[in-house]
Design a protein around this motif. Structure first.
Motif, PDB file in Angstrom:
ATOM      1  N   MET A 319       0.688  -1.164  -0.196  1.00 39.43           N
ATOM      2  CA  MET A 319      -0.134  -0.219   0.055  1.00 39.43           C
ATOM      3  C   MET A 319       0.871   1.315   0.039  1.00 39.43           C
ATOM      4  O   MET A 319       0.331   2.271  -0.349  1.00 39.43           O
ATOM      5  CB  MET A 319      -0.845   0.003   1.051  1.00 39.43           C
ATOM      6  CG  MET A 319      -2.176  -1.010   0.992  1.00 39.43           C
ATOM      7  SD  MET A 319      -3.420  -1.140   2.148  1.00 39.43           S
ATOM      8  CE  MET A 319      -2.390  -2.014   3.659  1.00 39.43           C
ATOM      9  N   ASP A 320       2.209   1.292   0.361  1.00 33.49           N
ATOM     10  CA  ASP A 320       3.041   2.267   0.276  1.00 33.49           C
ATOM     11  C   ASP A 320       3.523   2.472  -1.008  1.00 33.49           C
ATOM     12  O   ASP A 320       3.412   3.601  -1.605  1.00 33.49           O
ATOM     13  CB  ASP A 320       4.288   2.148   1.403  1.00 33.49           C
ATOM     14  CG  ASP A 320       4.102   2.742   2.790  1.00 33.49           C
ATOM     15  OD1 ASP A 320       3.176   3.486   2.801  1.00 33.49           O
ATOM     16  OD2 ASP A 320       4.744   2.402   3.410  1.00 33.49           O
ATOM     17  N   LYS A 321       4.073   1.298  -1.657  1.00 33.82           N
ATOM     18  CA  LYS A 321       4.686   1.489  -2.996  1.00 33.82           C
ATOM     19  C   LYS A 321       3.684   1.567  -4.101  1.00 33.82           C
ATOM     20  O   LYS A 321       3.689   1.911  -5.292  1.00 33.82           O
ATOM     21  CB  LYS A 321       5.668   0.234  -3.362  1.00 33.82           C
ATOM     22  CG  LYS A 321       6.696   0.233  -2.668  1.00 33.82           C
ATOM     23  CD  LYS A 321       7.691  -0.972  -2.764  1.00 33.82           C
ATOM     24  CE  LYS A 321       9.157  -0.997  -2.324  1.00 33.82           C
ATOM     25  NZ  LYS A 321       9.044  -0.872  -0.873  1.00 33.82           N
ATOM     26  N   CYS A 322       2.335   1.225  -3.946  1.00 34.65           N
ATOM     27  CA  CYS A 322       1.355   1.079  -5.144  1.00 34.65           C
ATOM     28  C   CYS A 322       0.009   1.746  -4.434  1.00 34.65           C
ATOM     29  O   CYS A 322      -0.377   1.717  -3.319  1.00 34.65           O
ATOM     30  CB  CYS A 322       0.787  -0.323  -5.300  1.00 34.65           C
ATOM     31  SG  CYS A 322       2.463  -1.279  -6.132  1.00 34.65           S
ATOM     32  N   ASN A 323      -0.748   2.214  -5.363  1.00 33.67           N
ATOM     33  CA  ASN A 323      -2.117   2.374  -5.288  1.00 33.67           C
ATOM     34  C   ASN A 323      -3.277   1.288  -5.091  1.00 33.67           C
ATOM     35  O   ASN A 323      -3.562   0.927  -6.504  1.00 33.67           O
ATOM     36  CB  ASN A 323      -2.535   3.680  -6.128  1.00 33.67           C
ATOM     37  CG  ASN A 323      -4.243   4.053  -6.048  1.00 33.67           C
ATOM     38  OD1 ASN A 323      -4.598   3.744  -4.948  1.00 33.67           O
ATOM     39  ND2 ASN A 323      -4.567   4.516  -6.964  1.00 33.67           N
ATOM     40  N   LEU A 324      -3.243   0.668  -3.950  1.00 32.54           N
ATOM     41  CA  LEU A 324      -4.122  -0.579  -3.902  1.00 32.54           C
ATOM     42  C   LEU A 324      -5.571  -0.116  -3.983  1.00 32.54           C
ATOM     43  O   LEU A 324      -6.080   0.205  -3.022  1.00 32.54           O
ATOM     44  CB  LEU A 324      -3.606  -1.400  -2.814  1.00 32.54           C
ATOM     45  CG  LEU A 324      -4.697  -2.534  -2.566  1.00 32.54           C
ATOM     46  CD1 LEU A 324      -4.785  -3.478  -3.613  1.00 32.54           C
ATOM     47  CD2 LEU A 324      -4.504  -3.164  -1.158  1.00 32.54           C
ATOM     48  N   HIS A 325      -6.306  -0.013  -5.120  1.00 29.84           N
ATOM     49  CA  HIS A 325      -7.466   0.933  -5.045  1.00 29.84           C
ATOM     50  C   HIS A 325      -8.705   0.071  -5.165  1.00 29.84           C
ATOM     51  O   HIS A 325      -9.582   0.265  -4.792  1.00 29.84           O
ATOM     52  CB  HIS A 325      -7.408   1.727  -6.181  1.00 29.84           C
ATOM     53  CG  HIS A 325      -7.166   0.805  -7.782  1.00 29.84           C
ATOM     54  ND1 HIS A 325      -8.129   0.332  -8.250  1.00 29.84           N
ATOM     55  CD2 HIS A 325      -5.845   0.960  -8.244  1.00 29.84           C
ATOM     56  CE1 HIS A 325      -7.753  -0.195  -9.484  1.00 29.84           C
ATOM     57  NE2 HIS A 325      -6.235   0.179  -9.525  1.00 29.84           N
ATOM     58  N   THR A 348      -1.704  -0.084  -8.679  1.00 31.67           N
ATOM     59  CA  THR A 348      -0.888   0.602  -9.598  1.00 31.67           C
ATOM     60  C   THR A 348       0.534   1.178  -8.991  1.00 31.67           C
ATOM     61  O   THR A 348       0.207   1.656  -7.811  1.00 31.67           O
ATOM     62  CB  THR A 348      -1.631   1.997 -10.411  1.00 31.67           C
ATOM     63  OG1 THR A 348      -2.789   1.385 -10.997  1.00 31.67           O
ATOM     64  CG2 THR A 348      -0.749   2.595 -11.278  1.00 31.67           C
ATOM     65  N   ARG A 349       1.668   0.781  -9.698  1.00 32.37           N
ATOM     66  CA  ARG A 349       2.794   1.382  -8.969  1.00 32.37           C
ATOM     67  C   ARG A 349       3.107   2.909  -8.885  1.00 32.37           C
ATOM     68  O   ARG A 349       2.739   3.303  -9.969  1.00 32.37           O
ATOM     69  CB  ARG A 349       4.069   0.583  -9.809  1.00 32.37           C
ATOM     70  CG  ARG A 349       5.234   0.860  -9.184  1.00 32.37           C
ATOM     71  CD  ARG A 349       5.506   0.467  -7.664  1.00 32.37           C
ATOM     72  NE  ARG A 349       6.698   0.763  -7.001  1.00 32.37           N
ATOM     73  CZ  ARG A 349       7.746  -0.236  -6.982  1.00 32.37           C
ATOM     74  NH1 ARG A 349       7.757  -1.512  -7.342  1.00 32.37           N
ATOM     75  NH2 ARG A 349       9.018   0.411  -6.105  1.00 32.37           N
ATOM     76  N   GLY A 350       3.408   3.285  -7.893  1.00 30.33           N
ATOM     77  CA  GLY A 350       3.426   4.774  -7.767  1.00 30.33           C
ATOM     78  C   GLY A 350       4.755   5.262  -8.079  1.00 30.33           C
ATOM     79  O   GLY A 350       5.807   4.452  -8.511  1.00 30.33           O
ATOM     80  N   LYS A 351       5.058   6.402  -8.400  1.00 29.99           N
ATOM     81  CA  LYS A 351       6.228   7.047  -8.739  1.00 29.99           C
ATOM     82  C   LYS A 351       7.234   7.268  -7.703  1.00 29.99           C
ATOM     83  O   LYS A 351       8.399   7.466  -7.949  1.00 29.99           O
ATOM     84  CB  LYS A 351       6.097   8.435  -9.580  1.00 29.99           C
ATOM     85  CG  LYS A 351       5.101   8.255 -10.819  1.00 29.99           C
ATOM     86  CD  LYS A 351       4.904   9.403 -11.729  1.00 29.99           C
ATOM     87  CE  LYS A 351       4.184   9.125 -12.959  1.00 29.99           C
ATOM     88  NZ  LYS A 351       3.807  10.531 -13.738  1.00 29.99           N
ATOM     89  N   THR A 352       6.518   7.248  -6.349  1.00 31.69           N
ATOM     90  CA  THR A 352       7.461   7.221  -5.126  1.00 31.69           C
ATOM     91  C   THR A 352       6.923   5.896  -4.293  1.00 31.69           C
ATOM     92  O   THR A 352       6.032   5.164  -4.718  1.00 31.69           O
ATOM     93  CB  THR A 352       6.887   8.341  -4.440  1.00 31.69           C
ATOM     94  OG1 THR A 352       5.849   8.283  -4.034  1.00 31.69           O
ATOM     95  CG2 THR A 352       7.505   9.595  -5.255  1.00 31.69           C
ATOM     96  N   ASP A 353       7.821   5.660  -3.338  1.00 35.72           N
ATOM     97  CA  ASP A 353       7.763   4.608  -2.543  1.00 35.72           C
ATOM     98  C   ASP A 353       6.886   4.614  -1.325  1.00 35.72           C
ATOM     99  O   ASP A 353       6.780   3.940  -0.287  1.00 35.72           O
ATOM    100  CB  ASP A 353       8.977   3.727  -2.211  1.00 35.72           C
ATOM    101  CG  ASP A 353       9.504   3.130  -3.514  1.00 35.72           C
ATOM    102  OD1 ASP A 353       8.721   2.849  -4.680  1.00 35.72           O
ATOM    103  OD2 ASP A 353      10.538   2.640  -3.591  1.00 35.72           O
ATOM    104  N   LYS A 354       6.190   5.802  -1.263  1.00 35.68           N
ATOM    105  CA  LYS A 354       5.359   6.121  -0.048  1.00 35.68           C
ATOM    106  C   LYS A 354       4.080   6.657  -0.062  1.00 35.68           C
ATOM    107  O   LYS A 354       3.763   7.501  -0.780  1.00 35.68           O
ATOM    108  CB  LYS A 354       6.276   6.999   0.883  1.00 35.68           C
ATOM    109  CG  LYS A 354       7.621   6.250   1.777  1.00 35.68           C
ATOM    110  CD  LYS A 354       7.176   5.208   2.671  1.00 35.68           C
ATOM    111  CE  LYS A 354       8.226   4.602   3.497  1.00 35.68           C
ATOM    112  NZ  LYS A 354       7.770   3.659   4.404  1.00 35.68           N
ATOM    113  N   GLY A 355       3.243   6.059   0.658  1.00 41.09           N
ATOM    114  CA  GLY A 355       1.999   6.688   0.673  1.00 41.09           C
ATOM    115  C   GLY A 355       1.082   6.763  -0.526  1.00 41.09           C
ATOM    116  O   GLY A 355       0.135   7.830  -0.704  1.00 41.09           O
TER     117      GLY A 355
END
Length: 482
Positions: A319-325, A348-355
């Motif tokens: 849930m930090d690294k990705c948007n578990l939507h 979806t994998r985020g562009k950063t690894d947090k939040g």
């Protein structure tokens, strides 16, 4: 002759092998060897098979010579011919014991209406055989086969594009990759692509890995008949083999459930959270293997949503690294193991690894649903409400999620904030609907279902105990026989 008629005829040929003690799964493997030779003849691709070992060579032998020639051919093709031929025939051996049995198979295959089969699609014919095998409980092949209606629904909301690099790290017979190929061919004019674009599509779009060699050869055959070159590698995703898979923009998968044989950790060393639980290992591979902005849809059992210890750490990392939507709670009875309760996680994998996860939408397709099986078939209509609620954005962006409707405690689709989830110890096992009819003593699950659920709970407990021992620096005590 429609494709399903040819599939039925080919499947019925397995009766010929019963006297030889050949199982259903062995039959499909045996049939794959013969069909590879026959389809190479039908498609004009016999140049990948050395002269002397082609279909016509096999057919020309006398009944007494044919079986010996066939056995020698399987060995020869494992090290000669095209790379594809060598992979399909790698370590091949025949289960056929009687010359008359092979002669019957060869003559019956030759009689089929191959012109019609080519017109309707050889790939569809082969997929039909794989589905027959998966639906036959005695074959044991269901574990490599995800229901096509579920795959299609996952594909519909993920919306593959021609720019995607698509991966399945637990490829089985290639169902997800084949379905993505179907979707792309239905939504794009391939005749308008240049030769270079078509070559890139065939060789640089689809990737996967399969750990069971017999299943790997079935997958290669499946991809070949759908116009895809290679793509699925033979190897263990939970070893350094998996680390070598290229990063992807779209991952679609139904990883194997359970713990690694022997209870040991996977040999792969780049996981942040080592565990013998295979689905947690595959989940780490998947979200780590996505490129920034890449998306995934993954089938996982319920215990992934609630296990403590390393399970909670992995969910938090996800849930930090990705948007578990989105989480889709699946109906029971749609897989080969009736007692396994499953979900699809969309992230979806985020562009950063947090939040990256701020809210999770849960769609309950389990409560108040029929018991699926041979009498009640899973259809596309069962997923229509979910697909409509999901919307048009495969990435689950904040703007897209804002368009969704929380249907409340009586509906199937609800929104939960990241803060609310954190307040329940990061458990994602979220349910609010109750079945209309309470279970009575006559409605209790089958003993095999109850046993499966008990085993899953015990495996989760054992995993927690292993973690405690590891933290204490202790070796796991071997079980003492009483």
């Amino acid at each position: 002759m429609p494709t399903h008629d040819i599939v039925a005829k080919l499947w019925n040929l397995c009766n010929v092998l019963k006297d030889d003690g050949v199982t259903y799964h062995q039959y499909v493997t045996e049939l794959t060897y013969l069909l590879f030779l026959k389809m190479a003849q039908e498609t004009g691709t016999e140049d990948q098979i050395p002269a002397g070992y082609r279909w016509a060579d096999l057919e020309s032998k006398s009944a007494l010579e044919r079986l010996n020639h066939y056995r020698l051919g399987l060995v020869h093709l494992g090290t000669n011919g095209s790379q594809l031929a060598q992979e399909i025939f790698a370590n091949a051996s025949s289960f056929i014991k009687k010359p008359a049995t092979l002669s019957t198979l060869v003559s019956e295959i030759e009689k089929l209406d191959w012109y019609s089969a080519r017109e309707e699609g050889l790939g569809d014919l082969y997929e039909g055989l794989l589905e027959k095998n998966a639906n036959e409980k005695k074959s044991g092949a269901g574990q490599y086969f995800t229901p096509r209606r579920l795959i299609d629904s996952m594909i519909n909301v993920m919306r593959p594009s021609l720019t995607d690099v698509i991966q399945d790290p637990a490829a089985g017979t290639g169902g997800f990759l084949i379905a993505a190929n179907h979707y792309l061919r239905e939504h794009h004019d391939f005749d308008a692509l240049t030769e270079a674009q078509q070559r890139k599509y065939r060789t640089g779009t689809f990737y996967g890995m399969e750990h069971v060699q017999d299943t790997h050869r079935l997958a290669l055959m499946n991809l070949m008949l759908h116009g895809i070159d290679g793509g699925i590698r033979y190897g263990d995703t939970l070893s350094d083999d998996g680390a070598a898979l290229p990063s992807a923009t779209l991952i679609l998968s139904n990883p194997p459930f359970g713990t690694k044989k022997g209870g040991g950790l996977p040999s792969r060393t780049d996981f942040t959270f080592p565990t013998s639980n295979k689905q947690f290992c595959f989940l780490q591979h998947i979200y780590r293997g996505l490129r920034p902005g890449g998306r995934a849809a993954v089938v996982l059992p319920d215990n992934v949503l609630f296990e403590s210890g390393v399970g909670k750490d992995i969910r938090r990392d996800l849930m930090d690294k990705c948007n578990l939507h989105t989480i889709l709670r699946l109906p029971t009875g749609i897989f080969y193991a009736q007692g396994v309760k499953t979900n699809v996680l969309f992230f979806t994998r985020g562009k950063t690894d947090k939040g990256n996860t701020r809210e999770v939408w849960v769609h309950d397709l389990r409560a108040n649903m029929p018991q699926f099986g041979k009498r009640t078939i899973l259809t596309a209509a069962h997923f229509a409400e979910f697909e409509a609620a999901y919307g048009d954005d495969p990435l689950g962006s904040p703007a897209a999620l804002a368009q969704r409707t929380d249907t409340g405690e009586t509906g199937r689709c609800r929104r939960f904030t990241r803060e609310w989830i954190a307040g329940r110890d990061d458990s994602l096992d979220i349910a609010w609907l109750k079945d209309d009819e309470a279970e009575s003593s006559t409605d209790l699950p089958e003993p095999s279902v109850l046993a499966t659920e008990a085993m899953q709970e015990l495996e989760a407990i054992m995993e927690d105990l292993r973690g405690i021992l590891a933290e204490l620096g202790e070796e796991e005590v071997e079980e003492v026989e009483s």
